[in-house]
Design a protein around this motif. Structure first.
Motif, mmCIF file in Angstrom:
data_model
loop_
_atom_site.group_PDB
_atom_site.id
_atom_site.type_symbol
_atom_site.label_atom_id
_atom_site.label_comp_id
_atom_site.label_asym_id
_atom_site.label_seq_id
_atom_site.Cartn_x
_atom_site.Cartn_y
_atom_site.Cartn_z
ATOM 1 N N ASP A 1 0.811 -1.214 0.000
ATOM 2 C CA ASP A 1 0.000 0.000 0.000
ATOM 3 C C ASP A 1 0.849 1.270 0.000
ATOM 4 O OD1 ASP A 1 0.955 -0.181 2.578
ATOM 5 O OD2 ASP A 1 -0.984 0.127 3.555
ATOM 6 N N GLU A 2 2.164 1.122 0.222
ATOM 7 C CA GLU A 2 3.063 2.268 0.172
ATOM 8 C C GLU A 2 3.935 2.279 -1.085
ATOM 9 O OE1 GLU A 2 5.411 2.711 3.731
ATOM 10 O OE2 GLU A 2 3.813 1.851 4.982
ATOM 11 N N TYR A 3 4.333 1.083 -1.559
ATOM 12 C CA TYR A 3 5.319 0.999 -2.641
ATOM 13 C C TYR A 3 4.842 0.255 -3.886
ATOM 14 C CZ TYR A 3 8.725 2.418 0.919
ATOM 15 O OH TYR A 3 9.405 3.096 1.899
ATOM 16 N N GLY A 4 3.690 -0.381 -3.814
ATOM 17 C CA GLY A 4 3.264 -1.207 -4.935
ATOM 18 C C GLY A 4 3.932 -2.571 -4.872
ATOM 19 N N LEU A 5 3.989 -3.264 -6.021
ATOM 20 C CA LEU A 5 4.582 -4.594 -6.065
ATOM 21 C C LEU A 5 6.085 -4.529 -5.829
ATOM 22 C CD1 LEU A 5 2.698 -6.126 -9.146
ATOM 23 C CD2 LEU A 5 2.174 -6.415 -6.712
ATOM 24 N N LEU A 6 6.641 -5.620 -5.330
ATOM 25 C CA LEU A 6 8.075 -5.677 -5.065
ATOM 26 C C LEU A 6 8.874 -5.490 -6.346
ATOM 27 C CD1 LEU A 6 8.311 -8.677 -2.559
ATOM 28 C CD2 LEU A 6 8.327 -6.228 -2.043
ATOM 29 N N ASP A 7 9.937 -4.701 -6.276
ATOM 30 C CA ASP A 7 10.820 -4.477 -7.420
ATOM 31 C C ASP A 7 11.880 -5.574 -7.435
ATOM 32 O OD1 ASP A 7 12.444 -3.616 -9.448
ATOM 33 O OD2 ASP A 7 12.544 -1.520 -8.753
ATOM 34 N N LEU A 8 11.519 -6.711 -8.005
ATOM 35 C CA LEU A 8 12.418 -7.865 -8.003
ATOM 36 C C LEU A 8 13.648 -7.626 -8.866
ATOM 37 C CD1 LEU A 8 9.770 -10.728 -8.285
ATOM 38 C CD2 LEU A 8 10.934 -9.912 -6.229
ATOM 39 N N ASP A 9 13.490 -6.917 -9.966
ATOM 40 C CA ASP A 9 14.626 -6.656 -10.854
ATOM 41 C C ASP A 9 15.712 -5.864 -10.133
ATOM 42 O OD1 ASP A 9 13.497 -7.973 -13.058
ATOM 43 O OD2 ASP A 9 12.318 -6.200 -13.566
ATOM 44 N N ALA A 10 15.310 -4.857 -9.397
ATOM 45 C CA ALA A 10 16.288 -4.038 -8.685
ATOM 46 C C ALA A 10 16.955 -4.831 -7.570
ATOM 47 C CB ALA A 10 15.614 -2.792 -8.120
ATOM 48 N N PHE A 11 16.199 -5.671 -6.891
ATOM 49 C CA PHE A 11 16.760 -6.429 -5.773
ATOM 50 C C PHE A 11 17.703 -7.530 -6.258
ATOM 51 C CE2 PHE A 11 16.454 -9.988 -2.689
ATOM 52 C CZ PHE A 11 17.005 -9.354 -1.587
ATOM 53 N N LEU A 12 17.299 -8.267 -7.270
ATOM 54 C CA LEU A 12 18.090 -9.403 -7.733
ATOM 55 C C LEU A 12 19.264 -8.977 -8.600
ATOM 56 C CD1 LEU A 12 15.186 -11.874 -8.584
ATOM 57 C CD2 LEU A 12 16.849 -12.143 -6.736
ATOM 58 N N GLY A 13 19.032 -8.003 -9.475
ATOM 59 C CA GLY A 13 20.079 -7.597 -10.391
ATOM 60 C C GLY A 13 20.307 -8.657 -11.459
ATOM 61 N N PRO A 14 21.442 -8.585 -12.169
ATOM 62 C CA PRO A 14 21.719 -9.553 -13.233
ATOM 63 C C PRO A 14 22.116 -10.915 -12.661
ATOM 64 C CG PRO A 14 23.586 -8.087 -12.931
ATOM 65 C CD PRO A 14 22.495 -7.562 -12.051
#
Length: 321
Positions: free
Chosen positions: A173-186
């Motif tokens: 409710d504050e950030y939307g869906l988790l940013d998996l790309d940013a967290f995991l990276g390449p």
């Protein structure tokens, strides 16, 4: 086989019920004589035999170093099949319950050179908590991305606060869906990804880890993958190696159901392919794996299968039963 120790059936006393977040209740379980409980490792779960008859699997969310108390944390499900409702409405301090386990289908792989990336959604934080304790104690590199509907619904936030910026908390409710790309990276070597949570999250994590090295991703699901309908299935012969008995498994039936219909009762619990209790060795034939436990590498080996959901991709399947 996926066990942390020799499984035991124990009668334990509920010593406390603690609210961890909105809708998340922890039950603390101890032996009545105050003695030590069996050892367990991060990722392990218990079969909890609840008031009214349901048996449900819950991850141990406490510390493996505490041999006196087991903690399971349960989300109040609006569409409960009886398990979470029993914990939230019927279980009380002082009650005595039967427990089977511990069993580990989501074990933390010891890899001193590895970086651990944890992704938890909602109540999926429960098996991750003891993992974090272990890797933090060992000095390994790690980080956690933790999402939920809102902060009020996310358990263990005060406990996680001590880890500082290693933990990223992202309420939807504050950030939307988790940013998996940013967290995991390449994709990279020497990384281990552990994720537990709702199916939508796990499917997204799986998609992003396709290009990562084999063995990188470790998942625990709350429910099994959808299975084919009976119209898509064919009958096959099931042979039990130890007795030589054989049966026909028709479309729409599981191996476990056919065995039970014929008076054979192998160990089982969840009947959904998510707990590992019924894991059985395959002697001959190609299983149709429908569980949510085995990795793709383990499925390709065809050494074991979960008979509560599995069938066969061949005309004749021989099991070590």
């Amino acid at each position: 086989m996926r066990v942390t120790s020799e499984e035991q059936r124990l009668r334990l006393r509920v010593t406390a019920l603690v609210w961890e977040a909105e809708g998340v209740l922890s039950a603390h379980l101890r032996r009545s004589d105050g003695g030590d409980l069996p050892p367990w490792t991060p990722g392990a779960h218990l079969d909890l035999h609840l008031p009214g008859g349901p048996v449900r699997q819950y991850s141990l969310s406490g510390s493996p170093a505490d041999r006196t108390t087991w903690r399971v944390s349960v989300l109040r499900e609006s569409a409960s099949r009886g398990g979470s409702r029993a914990v939230h409405e019927s279980l009380r301090p002082g009650d005595v319950v039967d427990v089977t386990g511990p069993r580990n289908t989501f074990a933390l792989v010891d890899s001193p050179e590895s970086e651990y990336l944890f992704i938890a959604g909602g109540i999926g934080i429960t098996p991750i908590m003891p993992m974090i304790e272990e890797v933090a104690t060992s000095g390994a590199r790690w980080s956690l991305l933790y999402g939920g509907r809102s902060r009020s619904s996310m358990a263990f936030l005060p406990d996680l606060a001590r880890y500082g910026d290693r933990v990223t908390v992202r309420p939807q409710d504050e950030y939307g869906l988790l940013d998996l790309d940013a967290f995991l990276g390449p994709p990279r070597q020497n990384a281990s990804v552990y994720s537990c949570g709702p199916e939508q999250l796990l499917a997204a994590v799986e998609q992003r880890c396709v290009a990562w090295p084999p063995g990188t991703l470790h998942l625990e699901r709350f429910a099994a993958h959808p299975t084919p309908t009976a119209a898509e299935e064919e009958a096959f012969e099931l042979v039990l190696r130890r007795t030589g008995r054989s049966f026909t498994v028709k479309p729409g039936s599981t191996i476990l159901e056919v065995l039970e219909e014929n008076g054979i009762e192998p160990p089982n619990s969840c009947r959904e392919g998510i707990c590992g209790t019924c894991e059985t060795k395959v002697v001959e034939g190609i299983p149709d794996h429908r569980d949510s436990l085995l990795t793709q590498e383990e499925r390709d080996e065809n050494d074991t299968m979960m008979i509560c959901v599995g069938r066969a991709r061949c005309r004749r399947l021989v099991l070590d039963l």
